[in-house]
Scaffold this motif. Structure first.
Motif, PDB file in Angstrom:
ATOM      1  N   ASP A  64       0.910  -1.323   0.055  1.00  0.00           N
ATOM      2  CA  ASP A  64       0.025   0.068  -0.098  1.00  0.00           C
ATOM      3  C   ASP A  64       1.022   1.191  -0.062  1.00  0.00           C
ATOM      4  OD1 ASP A  64      -2.290   1.477   0.143  1.00  0.00           O
ATOM      5  OD2 ASP A  64      -3.324   0.408   1.777  1.00  0.00           O
ATOM      6  N   TYR A  65       0.401   2.437  -0.393  1.00  0.00           N
ATOM      7  CA  TYR A  65       0.941   3.496  -0.591  1.00  0.00           C
ATOM      8  C   TYR A  65       1.393   4.356   0.772  1.00  0.00           C
ATOM      9  CZ  TYR A  65       0.267   4.063  -5.604  1.00  0.00           C
ATOM     10  OH  TYR A  65       0.256   3.856  -7.049  1.00  0.00           O
ATOM     11  N   PHE A  66       0.428   4.044   1.883  1.00  0.00           N
ATOM     12  CA  PHE A  66       0.640   4.714   3.146  1.00  0.00           C
ATOM     13  C   PHE A  66       1.813   4.772   3.639  1.00  0.00           C
ATOM     14  CE2 PHE A  66      -3.889   6.081   3.111  1.00  0.00           C
ATOM     15  CZ  PHE A  66      -4.350   5.147   2.420  1.00  0.00           C
ATOM     16  N   LYS A  67       2.567   5.866   4.018  1.00  0.00           N
ATOM     17  CA  LYS A  67       3.864   5.875   4.759  1.00  0.00           C
ATOM     18  C   LYS A  67       3.794   5.314   5.916  1.00  0.00           C
ATOM     19  CE  LYS A  67       6.467   8.045   1.256  1.00  0.00           C
ATOM     20  NZ  LYS A  67       7.202   7.089   0.764  1.00  0.00           N
ATOM     21  N   SER A  68       2.858   5.512   6.592  1.00  0.00           N
ATOM     22  CA  SER A  68       2.834   4.987   8.070  1.00  0.00           C
ATOM     23  C   SER A  68       1.157   4.375   8.396  1.00  0.00           C
ATOM     24  CB  SER A  68       2.658   6.312   9.236  1.00  0.00           C
ATOM     25  OG  SER A  68       2.802   5.648  10.448  1.00  0.00           O
ATOM     26  N   GLU A  69       1.307   3.107   8.896  1.00  0.00           N
ATOM     27  CA  GLU A  69       0.207   2.300   8.993  1.00  0.00           C
ATOM     28  C   GLU A  69       0.382   1.427  10.297  1.00  0.00           C
ATOM     29  OE1 GLU A  69      -3.454   1.363   8.169  1.00  0.00           O
ATOM     30  OE2 GLU A  69      -2.095   2.865   7.054  1.00  0.00           O
ATOM     31  N   PRO A  70      -0.879   1.555  11.071  1.00  0.00           N
ATOM     32  CA  PRO A  70      -0.695   0.622  12.509  1.00  0.00           C
ATOM     33  C   PRO A  70      -0.770  -0.891  11.932  1.00  0.00           C
ATOM     34  CG  PRO A  70      -2.955   1.689  12.148  1.00  0.00           C
ATOM     35  CD  PRO A  70      -2.046   2.157  10.971  1.00  0.00           C
ATOM     36  N   LEU A  71       0.151  -1.711  12.643  1.00  0.00           N
ATOM     37  CA  LEU A  71       0.110  -3.143  12.991  1.00  0.00           C
ATOM     38  C   LEU A  71      -0.415  -3.500  14.201  1.00  0.00           C
ATOM     39  CD1 LEU A  71       0.630  -5.941  11.553  1.00  0.00           C
ATOM     40  CD2 LEU A  71       2.911  -5.633  12.503  1.00  0.00           C
ATOM     41  N   THR A  72      -1.665  -4.121  14.101  1.00  0.00           N
ATOM     42  CA  THR A  72      -2.032  -4.596  15.553  1.00  0.00           C
ATOM     43  C   THR A  72      -2.112  -5.907  15.850  1.00  0.00           C
ATOM     44  OG1 THR A  72      -3.579  -2.712  15.189  1.00  0.00           O
ATOM     45  CG2 THR A  72      -4.216  -4.492  16.732  1.00  0.00           C
ATOM     46  N   CYS A  73      -1.771  -6.499  17.128  1.00  0.00           N
ATOM     47  CA  CYS A  73      -1.807  -7.947  17.417  1.00  0.00           C
ATOM     48  C   CYS A  73      -2.824  -7.800  18.622  1.00  0.00           C
ATOM     49  CB  CYS A  73      -0.483  -8.266  18.027  1.00  0.00           C
ATOM     50  SG  CYS A  73      -0.670  -9.930  18.845  1.00  0.00           S
ATOM     51  N   GLU A  74      -3.750  -8.575  18.444  1.00  0.00           N
ATOM     52  CA  GLU A  74      -4.784  -8.933  19.460  1.00  0.00           C
ATOM     53  C   GLU A  74      -4.709 -10.312  20.055  1.00  0.00           C
ATOM     54  OE1 GLU A  74      -8.710  -8.584  17.821  1.00  0.00           O
ATOM     55  OE2 GLU A  74      -8.577  -6.341  17.331  1.00  0.00           O
ATOM     56  N   ALA A  75      -4.554 -10.363  21.446  1.00  0.00           N
ATOM     57  CA  ALA A  75      -4.570 -11.571  22.127  1.00  0.00           C
ATOM     58  C   ALA A  75      -5.973 -11.925  22.737  1.00  0.00           C
ATOM     59  CB  ALA A  75      -3.319 -11.724  23.103  1.00  0.00           C
ATOM     60  N   VAL A  76      -6.622 -13.036  22.474  1.00  0.00           N
ATOM     61  CA  VAL A  76      -7.865 -13.325  22.987  1.00  0.00           C
ATOM     62  C   VAL A  76      -7.673 -14.611  23.995  1.00  0.00           C
ATOM     63  CG1 VAL A  76     -10.158 -13.685  22.603  1.00  0.00           C
ATOM     64  CG2 VAL A  76      -8.993 -12.206  20.922  1.00  0.00           C
ATOM     65  N   ASN A  77      -8.171 -14.350  25.310  1.00  0.00           N
ATOM     66  CA  ASN A  77      -7.892 -15.692  26.241  1.00  0.00           C
ATOM     67  C   ASN A  77      -9.075 -16.525  25.916  1.00  0.00           C
ATOM     68  OD1 ASN A  77      -8.638 -16.950  28.741  1.00  0.00           O
ATOM     69  ND2 ASN A  77      -6.873 -15.803  29.384  1.00  0.00           N
ATOM     70  N   THR A  78      -8.639 -17.690  25.700  1.00  0.00           N
ATOM     71  CA  THR A  78      -9.469 -19.018  25.213  1.00  0.00           C
ATOM     72  C   THR A  78     -10.831 -19.161  26.288  1.00  0.00           C
ATOM     73  OG1 THR A  78      -8.029 -20.440  26.038  1.00  0.00           O
ATOM     74  CG2 THR A  78      -7.867 -19.963  23.798  1.00  0.00           C
ATOM     75  N   LEU A  79     -10.408 -18.883  27.460  1.00  0.00           N
ATOM     76  CA  LEU A  79     -11.393 -19.188  28.488  1.00  0.00           C
ATOM     77  C   LEU A  79     -12.257 -17.984  28.786  1.00  0.00           C
ATOM     78  CD1 LEU A  79     -12.350 -21.293  30.585  1.00  0.00           C
ATOM     79  CD2 LEU A  79     -10.675 -20.255  32.341  1.00  0.00           C
ATOM     80  N   SER A  80     -11.752 -16.942  28.908  1.00  0.00           N
ATOM     81  CA  SER A  80     -12.777 -15.583  29.250  1.00  0.00           C
ATOM     82  C   SER A  80     -13.126 -14.942  28.186  1.00  0.00           C
ATOM     83  CB  SER A  80     -11.824 -14.604  30.436  1.00  0.00           C
ATOM     84  OG  SER A  80     -10.841 -14.087  29.645  1.00  0.00           O
TER      85      SER A  80
END
Length: 937
Positions: A636-652
């Motif tokens: 993509d062209y965008f010079k700055s773009e956020p990369l996100t990591c999501e951790a989801v607890n398998t129990l709660s």
């Protein structure tokens, strides 16, 4: 002559003989010769502690010189003497003979075997023999190398037996032998020297025991008894009579009543309870050596002329008069009464006759139990009568019931009935219509009932008096069915609410305990509790316990839950922060989770599942660190773009998000012209994007050139490719090849995955077969089904039963409910990308019936007139029907019958059978029969 003296004499004779021979030989030859015929004369075996002599001889002229060598010891001369003081290895003697004139020499050797002993001989075993019994003896001695043993058993110089070996078993020869002699000889197996030891063993015996004395004795007189026993060497004798022991060889036993004056040093105190009594007198003789015992018993008949008897008819019964009489004396001078060996005085209710021969109780009490005797003085010493043991029959008194008066439903209780009564009363329990006998009664109540009486009736079996005891029993329920409601886990730092319920009558009280690793961390009262785990990662599991206690019975019941504590912490993203278009980069996201996490990536509006990795690095709380790796090519062209990591607890399902900003260095790339995903059957466009206008652009699909065709169009400058509508086969990697001033540049690729489906949805059985539009199940049975469709991405499946959500899995297992007996079951497949859905539906029926059977038709039949009858029943699914009419069977729910004979009534039966379960039900009707043409003449 002893053996040592004989040996030394032999050596001396041999030496003298050799010397004479040498002198004679020298005279004959007259010239020097030798030494020759050299030899050592002496024994081959020597014993420690005995002196030995050896001689070395040789033919030699004019004379010889002798040198002895034994170990490190050297001596001169033709003779050698020595004595060993301790055991040593085999000895070697060397004798060297040299001619004193010529100097010639010759050596001869002799090997001596060394022995020791025998010495220290001992015989182990008993110090006596017992006639008729076997005794074991062991012989031991010190020998080198070994000893052999021999035995001789003799009596008065006559040999009785012999034996070999270190052990011997000896049984006395006859009963008349009073002593035997035992000899053990120990011989050295090499030197044949021997030593012996003997034992003189007395033979212990006991026989011919008897008692001399009277067999019939009279109370108050003295008798002498003598016990004889033939013993060797001697016996000790004891007497036993009436549980007492007397020492001595001859004893005089004073047969007196207890309490009389003792006239002899050895006497017997005896109490008789009847006119004639047979008691054993025992003489016990014990051999003083063997301690064997022989006994002789004589039964003595004891006569007592005086006794106490009841003079009242009937048994002694409490609260009634009763009399005792002193029987036997003829005009005694005086009579006194004893109760339990103590004088019995008169009282208001205890009266004596004028001559004291009769004692009357008025009334008799149960405390009057005891031994009653009369003491008669008739000119001589007082004579004590035979006693009368009186046992008063009384009661019942004080009936009591123990075991509780509050009972809980479902609990087994045991009750005891106690009463003061003699003889033992017969006990009868009454609980409503239930009757039981005996002192114990068990009761378990299965449902709540009003208060009720429990009765115990005691009846004296001799006098017939009865008395009842009662207890009012209150019945309560519970606690039972305790349940804890709430979530199945805890979340660190988040409050979770739980409630406790149980069945109690009339009410329950509740208490809570919360523990972690066996340590109590919280308590609470009431039926609800709120639990908030610490945000510390140390608490992996917590245990929640609820106790319900009945407020009346105070019985309690408990239930516990082990609750995992879900947590997420220490998130981080590892990877470059500056990336270049078209280059591939790897990023890793880390999160410490319990029990586990799944991790997803988000970038430029897209979600990436990535590669999930569990890293086995444990901290003190045993939390595991989970990692997800993402390999991504930026386009993509965008010079700055956020990369996100999501951790989801398998129990709660709690989510923690971590974002990093990436700086993108631009190159050419392919990207969609819209944010909408590619969907089969719908238009879609891709654009070749770069920093400047290229000279030419060529399109590739999966590395192959892609031409335009009927539904695929290119813009005039080739920067955009458009699909009029997409096929599933259009999925693949699309790239544009750009030619500027230099060589062609291959753009970053775009992976197009065409979203499609769901296609037709089918409901199948577990084996993959169709189930049809209607299926039936037995009541309470479990149905297993699966919902099948084709979809990308994978469709979510939802099941609806009777319009309510049942499950969200592709396969289900459930139990249909009834009523209603037919319910629609629907499977809905939903594509999460296209939002399209497709539905399949069947009807699930629960079999029921037949029930509520009815036969409909006329109330009576007429001869010759056809009647129609209908049989119906509630069935799910339908039932088949079978009729029985005048002995014949017919099928179908409706029948026509015609009566052609005159009878007063006709019996009709209809049976309904469920076509699915095979269950049947039957109903019967009896119809009256009439004939309108019959006049009754």
């Amino acid at each position: 002559m002893d053996p040592l003296s004989a040996c030394l004499l032999l050596l001396t004779c041999l030496a003298d003989f050799s010397a004479s021979e040498t002198e004679w030989g020298g005279a004959v030859w007259g010239s020097s010769y030798g030494p020759s015929s050299v030899q050592i004369v002496g024994v081959n075996v020597v014993t420690v502690g005995i002196p030995y002599g050896f001689q070395c001889i040789a033919d030699c002229y004019p004379d010889c010189k002798y040198t002895w060598t034994r170990g490190n010891v050297t001596s001169q001369g033709p003779e050698l003497s020595f004595q060993l003081l301790h055991v040593v290895p085999t000895q070697t003697l060397s004798c060297t003979v040299s001619n004193s004139e010529t100097g010639d020499a010759s050596t001869v050797q002799k090997t001596l075997q060394v022995t020791a002993g025998p010495s220290n001989i001992q015989i182990s075993g008993p110090t006596y023999l017992t006639y008729g019994a076997e005794s074991i003896f062991i012989c031991s001695a010190s020998c080198y190398p070994t000893c052999s043993f021999s035995w001789t058993v003799s009596w008065e110089g006559e040999t009785l037996s012999k034996a070999q070996g270190s052990n011997i078993s000896v049984t006395p020869y006859t009963g008349t032998v009073q002593e035997e002699n035992l000899i053990c000889a120990a011989m050295d197996t090499v030197s044949h020297l021997y030593i012996s030891r003997s034992l003189s063993l007395p033979v212990a015996s006991i026989s011919d025991i008897s008692i001399v004395g009277d067999s019939t004795v009279t109370m108050g007189k003295q008798y002498t008894f003598t016990c004889y026993a033939a013993c060797y060497p001697s016996c000790s004798i004891v007497w036993k009579y009436m549980g007492k022991t007397y020492e001595g060889n001859q004893v005089q036993i004073p047969i007196y009543h207890q309490g009389d004056e003792k006239k002899f040093s050895c006497h017997l105190e005896i109490t008789f309870n009847d006119y004639t009594k047979i008691e054993p007198l025992t003489c016990e003789a014990t051999n003083t050596i063997s301690h064997s015992i022989s006994t002789f018993v004589r039964n003595l008949t004891v006569i007592d002329p005086i006794s106490v008897h009841p003079s009242s008819t009937g048994l002694p019964t409490g609260e009634r008069p009763f009399s005792l009489q002193c029987v036997g004396p003829q005009n005694p001078a005086s009579i006194t009464w004893l109760w339990n060996k103590l004088p019995m005085p008169a009282s208001e209710r205890v009266l004596f006759s004028s001559d004291n021969s009769t004692m009357t109780f008025n009334p008799l009490l149960h405390t009057d139990d005891g031994l009653y005797q009369c003491v008669v003085a008739d000119g001589g010493p007082p004579i004590q009568s035979v006693g009368y043991q009186m046992q008063v029959n009384y009661g019942p008194y004080g009936v009591g019931i123990s075991g509780g008066d509050i009972l809980t439903v479902g609990v087994l209780y045991h009750f005891n009935c106690s009463v003061d009564c003699y003889p033992a009363c017969l006990l009868t329990w009454t609980w409503g219509n239930v009757t039981s006998h005996g002192p114990h009664f068990s009761l378990q109540i299965e449902e709540l009932i009003p208060p009720q009486l429990l009765t115990c009736i005691a009846v004296n079996p001799l006098i017939g008096v009865e008395l009842a005891g009662e207890e009012t029993i209150q019945v309560i329920a519970g606690p039972t069915n305790i349940q804890i409601s709430g979530p199945g886990f805890l979340t660190a730092g988040v409050a979770s609410n739980f409630s406790c319920s149980a069945d109690c009558y009339s009410s329950c009280s509740y208490s809570w305990t919360l523990t972690e690793e066996g340590l109590m961390i919280n308590t609470a009262q009431g039926n609800t509790i709120s639990v908030t785990p610490s945000t510390s990662v140390n608490n992996v599991f917590e245990t929640l316990t609820c106790t319900a206690q009945d407020t009346v019975s105070h019985l309690y019941i408990s239930s516990s839950l082990s609750l995992p504590v879900a947590s997420i912490s220490d998130m981080s993203i590892v990877g470059n922060r500056t990336v270049t278009m078209g280059q591939q980069y790897t990023f890793s996201c880390y999160a410490a989770c319990y029990p586990s996490c799944y991790i997803i990536w988000k970038y430029m509006g897209e979600t990436f599942q990535g590669d999930n990795i569990e890293i086995p690095i444990l901290d003190s709380a045993e939390n595991k660190t989970f990692s997800k790796r993402l390999e991504i090519t930026f386009n993509d062209y965008f010079k700055s773009e956020p990369l996100t990591c999501e951790a989801v607890n398998t129990l709660s399902n709690a989510t923690v998000i971590l974002t990093v900003d990436l700086t993108v260095v631009e190159l050419f790339s392919v990207r969609p012209t819209t944010q909408a995903p590619p969907v089969a059957g719908e238009p879609f466009s891709l654009q070749c994007v770069g920093p400047q206008e290229p000279a030419t652009i060529t399109w590739l699909k999966n590395k192959h050139k892609m031409p335009a065709r009927e539904r695929v169009h290119l813009s005039p400058d080739n920067t955009t490719i458009t699909f009029s509508y997409l096929f599933r086969a259009d999925g693949g990697v699309y790239q544009c090849v750009v030619v500027e001033d230099g060589p062609p540049i291959l753009s970053v690729g775009y992976l197009m995955q065409v979203n499609y489906g769901p296609d037709a949805v089918s409901i199948l059985n577990p084996y993959g077969g169709p189930v049809g539009g209607l299926m039936y199940a037995q009541p309470g049975s479990t149905i297993e089904l699966q919902c099948v469709t084709t979809c990308y991405p994978v469709c979510s499946i939802s099941w609806f039963y009777g319009g309510l959500l049942l499950a969200t899995n592709s396969s289900i297992s459930f139990t249909p409910v009834a009523p209603p007996y037919t319910t629609p079951l629907t499977c809905v497949a939903l594509n999460p990308a296209t939002k399209q859905n497709f539905t399949a539906e069947i009807t699930v029926g629960v079999s029921d019936g037949p029930k509520n059977m009815v036969i409909e038709g006329p109330a009576s039949l007429e001869i010759g007139v056809t009647a129609t009858l209908t049989c119906s029943a509630d069935c799910s699914p339908s039932c088949s029907f079978q009729w029985t009419v005048y002995g014949k069977t017919m099928t179908g729910s409706v029948i026509d019958i015609t009566v052609n004979r005159y009878i007063s009534e006709e019996s009709i039966s209809c049976q309904a059978q469920n076509k699915f379960t095979g269950n049947t039900a039957t109903t019967n009707e009896t119809l009256s029969v009439s004939d309108p043409q019959w006049c009754g003449c």
